[in-house]
Design a protein around this motif. Sequence first.
Motif, PDB file in Angstrom:
ATOM      1  N   GLY A   6      -2.795 -26.446   4.745  1.00  0.00           N
ATOM      2  CA  GLY A   6      -1.988 -27.153   5.411  1.00  0.00           C
ATOM      3  C   GLY A   6      -1.069 -28.097   4.434  1.00  0.00           C
ATOM      4  N   LEU A   7      -1.180 -27.601   3.103  1.00  0.00           N
ATOM      5  CA  LEU A   7      -0.264 -28.491   2.070  1.00  0.00           C
ATOM      6  C   LEU A   7       0.951 -27.814   2.126  1.00  0.00           C
ATOM      7  CD1 LEU A   7      -2.882 -27.809  -0.686  1.00  0.00           C
ATOM      8  CD2 LEU A   7      -2.487 -29.917   0.442  1.00  0.00           C
ATOM      9  N   ALA A   8       2.022 -28.749   1.994  1.00  0.00           N
ATOM     10  CA  ALA A   8       3.348 -28.569   1.746  1.00  0.00           C
ATOM     11  C   ALA A   8       3.600 -28.539   0.390  1.00  0.00           C
ATOM     12  CB  ALA A   8       4.362 -29.585   2.609  1.00  0.00           C
ATOM     13  N   GLY A   9       4.760 -27.631   0.203  1.00  0.00           N
ATOM     14  CA  GLY A   9       5.113 -27.565  -1.456  1.00  0.00           C
ATOM     15  C   GLY A   9       5.497 -26.252  -1.712  1.00  0.00           C
ATOM     16  N   MET A  10       5.197 -25.909  -3.258  1.00  0.00           N
ATOM     17  CA  MET A  10       5.408 -24.588  -3.801  1.00  0.00           C
ATOM     18  C   MET A  10       4.084 -24.002  -4.134  1.00  0.00           C
ATOM     19  SD  MET A  10       8.568 -23.746  -3.028  1.00  0.00           S
ATOM     20  CE  MET A  10       9.087 -22.763  -3.934  1.00  0.00           C
ATOM     21  N   GLY A  11       3.770 -22.818  -3.929  1.00  0.00           N
ATOM     22  CA  GLY A  11       2.458 -22.268  -4.427  1.00  0.00           C
ATOM     23  C   GLY A  11       2.771 -21.722  -6.058  1.00  0.00           C
ATOM     24  N   GLN A  12       1.585 -21.138  -6.418  1.00  0.00           N
ATOM     25  CA  GLN A  12       1.439 -20.837  -8.083  1.00  0.00           C
ATOM     26  C   GLN A  12       2.687 -19.755  -8.266  1.00  0.00           C
ATOM     27  OE1 GLN A  12      -2.307 -19.676  -8.556  1.00  0.00           O
ATOM     28  NE2 GLN A  12      -2.310 -18.075  -7.162  1.00  0.00           N
ATOM     29  N   ASP A  13       3.274 -18.955  -7.156  1.00  0.00           N
ATOM     30  CA  ASP A  13       4.126 -17.792  -7.584  1.00  0.00           C
ATOM     31  C   ASP A  13       5.264 -18.079  -6.801  1.00  0.00           C
ATOM     32  OD1 ASP A  13       3.365 -17.461  -4.968  1.00  0.00           O
ATOM     33  OD2 ASP A  13       2.669 -15.360  -5.188  1.00  0.00           O
ATOM     34  N   ASP A  14       5.857 -19.628  -6.774  1.00  0.00           N
ATOM     35  CA  ASP A  14       7.019 -20.086  -6.130  1.00  0.00           C
ATOM     36  C   ASP A  14       7.316 -19.505  -4.892  1.00  0.00           C
ATOM     37  OD1 ASP A  14       7.682 -21.272  -8.624  1.00  0.00           O
ATOM     38  OD2 ASP A  14       8.516 -19.481  -9.720  1.00  0.00           O
ATOM     39  N   GLN A  15       6.297 -19.197  -4.018  1.00  0.00           N
ATOM     40  CA  GLN A  15       6.586 -19.196  -2.653  1.00  0.00           C
ATOM     41  C   GLN A  15       5.988 -20.325  -1.901  1.00  0.00           C
ATOM     42  OE1 GLN A  15       5.939 -15.145  -0.718  1.00  0.00           O
ATOM     43  NE2 GLN A  15       4.945 -14.565  -2.604  1.00  0.00           N
ATOM     44  N   PRO A  16       6.770 -20.782  -0.760  1.00  0.00           N
ATOM     45  CA  PRO A  16       6.320 -22.096  -0.315  1.00  0.00           C
ATOM     46  C   PRO A  16       5.013 -21.835   0.279  1.00  0.00           C
ATOM     47  CG  PRO A  16       8.472 -21.392   0.353  1.00  0.00           C
ATOM     48  CD  PRO A  16       7.910 -20.142  -0.181  1.00  0.00           C
ATOM     49  N   VAL A  17       4.003 -22.916   0.449  1.00  0.00           N
ATOM     50  CA  VAL A  17       2.586 -22.868   0.902  1.00  0.00           C
ATOM     51  C   VAL A  17       2.670 -23.232   2.451  1.00  0.00           C
ATOM     52  CG1 VAL A  17       0.427 -23.871   0.784  1.00  0.00           C
ATOM     53  CG2 VAL A  17       1.687 -23.551  -1.508  1.00  0.00           C
ATOM     54  N   GLY A  18       2.417 -22.633   3.393  1.00  0.00           N
ATOM     55  CA  GLY A  18       2.596 -22.785   4.767  1.00  0.00           C
ATOM     56  C   GLY A  18       3.343 -21.739   5.465  1.00  0.00           C
ATOM     57  N   GLY A  19       2.894 -21.312   6.644  1.00  0.00           N
ATOM     58  CA  GLY A  19       3.817 -20.380   7.500  1.00  0.00           C
ATOM     59  C   GLY A  19       3.352 -19.077   6.746  1.00  0.00           C
ATOM     60  N   VAL A  20       4.218 -18.290   6.228  1.00  0.00           N
ATOM     61  CA  VAL A  20       4.221 -16.884   6.092  1.00  0.00           C
ATOM     62  C   VAL A  20       4.473 -16.386   4.644  1.00  0.00           C
ATOM     63  CG1 VAL A  20       6.634 -16.157   6.577  1.00  0.00           C
ATOM     64  CG2 VAL A  20       4.588 -14.485   6.791  1.00  0.00           C
ATOM     65  N   ARG A  21       3.831 -15.519   3.995  1.00  0.00           N
ATOM     66  CA  ARG A  21       4.071 -15.285   2.720  1.00  0.00           C
ATOM     67  C   ARG A  21       4.019 -13.564   2.447  1.00  0.00           C
ATOM     68  NH1 ARG A  21       1.309 -17.963  -1.367  1.00  0.00           N
ATOM     69  NH2 ARG A  21       1.575 -15.765  -2.885  1.00  0.00           N
ATOM     70  N   VAL A  22       4.640 -13.410   1.451  1.00  0.00           N
ATOM     71  CA  VAL A  22       4.342 -11.703   1.042  1.00  0.00           C
ATOM     72  C   VAL A  22       3.162 -11.715   0.102  1.00  0.00           C
ATOM     73  CG1 VAL A  22       5.401  -9.725  -0.066  1.00  0.00           C
ATOM     74  CG2 VAL A  22       6.799 -11.361   1.278  1.00  0.00           C
ATOM     75  N   SER A  23       1.970 -11.272   0.495  1.00  0.00           N
ATOM     76  CA  SER A  23       0.865 -10.952   0.004  1.00  0.00           C
ATOM     77  C   SER A  23       0.745  -9.918  -0.972  1.00  0.00           C
ATOM     78  CB  SER A  23      -0.406 -10.882   1.095  1.00  0.00           C
ATOM     79  OG  SER A  23      -0.409  -9.714   1.604  1.00  0.00           O
ATOM     80  N   SER A  24       1.747  -8.934  -0.805  1.00  0.00           N
ATOM     81  CA  SER A  24       1.878  -7.663  -1.682  1.00  0.00           C
ATOM     82  C   SER A  24       2.924  -6.844  -1.355  1.00  0.00           C
ATOM     83  CB  SER A  24       0.342  -6.821  -1.861  1.00  0.00           C
ATOM     84  OG  SER A  24       0.097  -6.232  -0.559  1.00  0.00           O
ATOM     85  N   VAL A  25       3.261  -5.891  -2.360  1.00  0.00           N
ATOM     86  CA  VAL A  25       4.276  -4.813  -1.979  1.00  0.00           C
ATOM     87  C   VAL A  25       3.699  -3.637  -2.295  1.00  0.00           C
ATOM     88  CG1 VAL A  25       6.554  -4.140  -2.519  1.00  0.00           C
ATOM     89  CG2 VAL A  25       6.371  -6.329  -2.620  1.00  0.00           C
ATOM     90  N   LYS A  26       3.482  -2.875  -1.152  1.00  0.00           N
ATOM     91  CA  LYS A  26       2.739  -1.541  -1.243  1.00  0.00           C
ATOM     92  C   LYS A  26       3.627  -0.450  -1.097  1.00  0.00           C
ATOM     93  CE  LYS A  26      -1.300  -3.313  -0.131  1.00  0.00           C
ATOM     94  NZ  LYS A  26      -2.796  -3.158  -1.105  1.00  0.00           N
ATOM     95  N   ASP A  27       3.052   0.654  -2.034  1.00  0.00           N
ATOM     96  CA  ASP A  27       3.983   1.916  -2.096  1.00  0.00           C
ATOM     97  C   ASP A  27       3.509   2.879  -0.793  1.00  0.00           C
ATOM     98  OD1 ASP A  27       5.219   1.214  -4.313  1.00  0.00           O
ATOM     99  OD2 ASP A  27       3.921   2.556  -5.561  1.00  0.00           O
TER     100      ASP A  27
END
Length: 148
Positions: free
Chosen positions: A60-81
Amino acid sequence: MSAPIKSLEQVLTNAASGLSAQSIRMNTIASNLANAGSVGSTEESTYHTKYPVFSEVKQGLAGMGQDDQPVGGVRVSSVKDSQKPLEKRYEPSHPLADKDGYVYMTDVNPISEMTNMISASKEYQANVEIMNTTKNLIMQTLSVINTK
């Protein structure tokens, strides 16, 4: 800050996470298209189509995560081959041919990638519209608060 504005700020955070995720998706698609038609001497050394994996952010925190992706909503967790087996072609005169005369073709499908690019672009635009609408709502809320 008032509760409606804080709530609208969360909408902006969620939309920003969508923009970030779609931007990563577009970069991945661009990389795939740049490598369409490439060949290699082994299946392991040949470019495989890459796919971003999206996941919901449950913090529920707003702001930037440790890898410069916003916290909250959706994120790219990995890139798969892609795990799809690559096409093997007999081309003994090719400089990358293996000892048996074969080269491996990438599994990038340019038509599929262009379709994905259109989809990513539309989703990016939708998040921009969410941000614009939310900005207008915040401005209207501030106007109402200031007139009281």
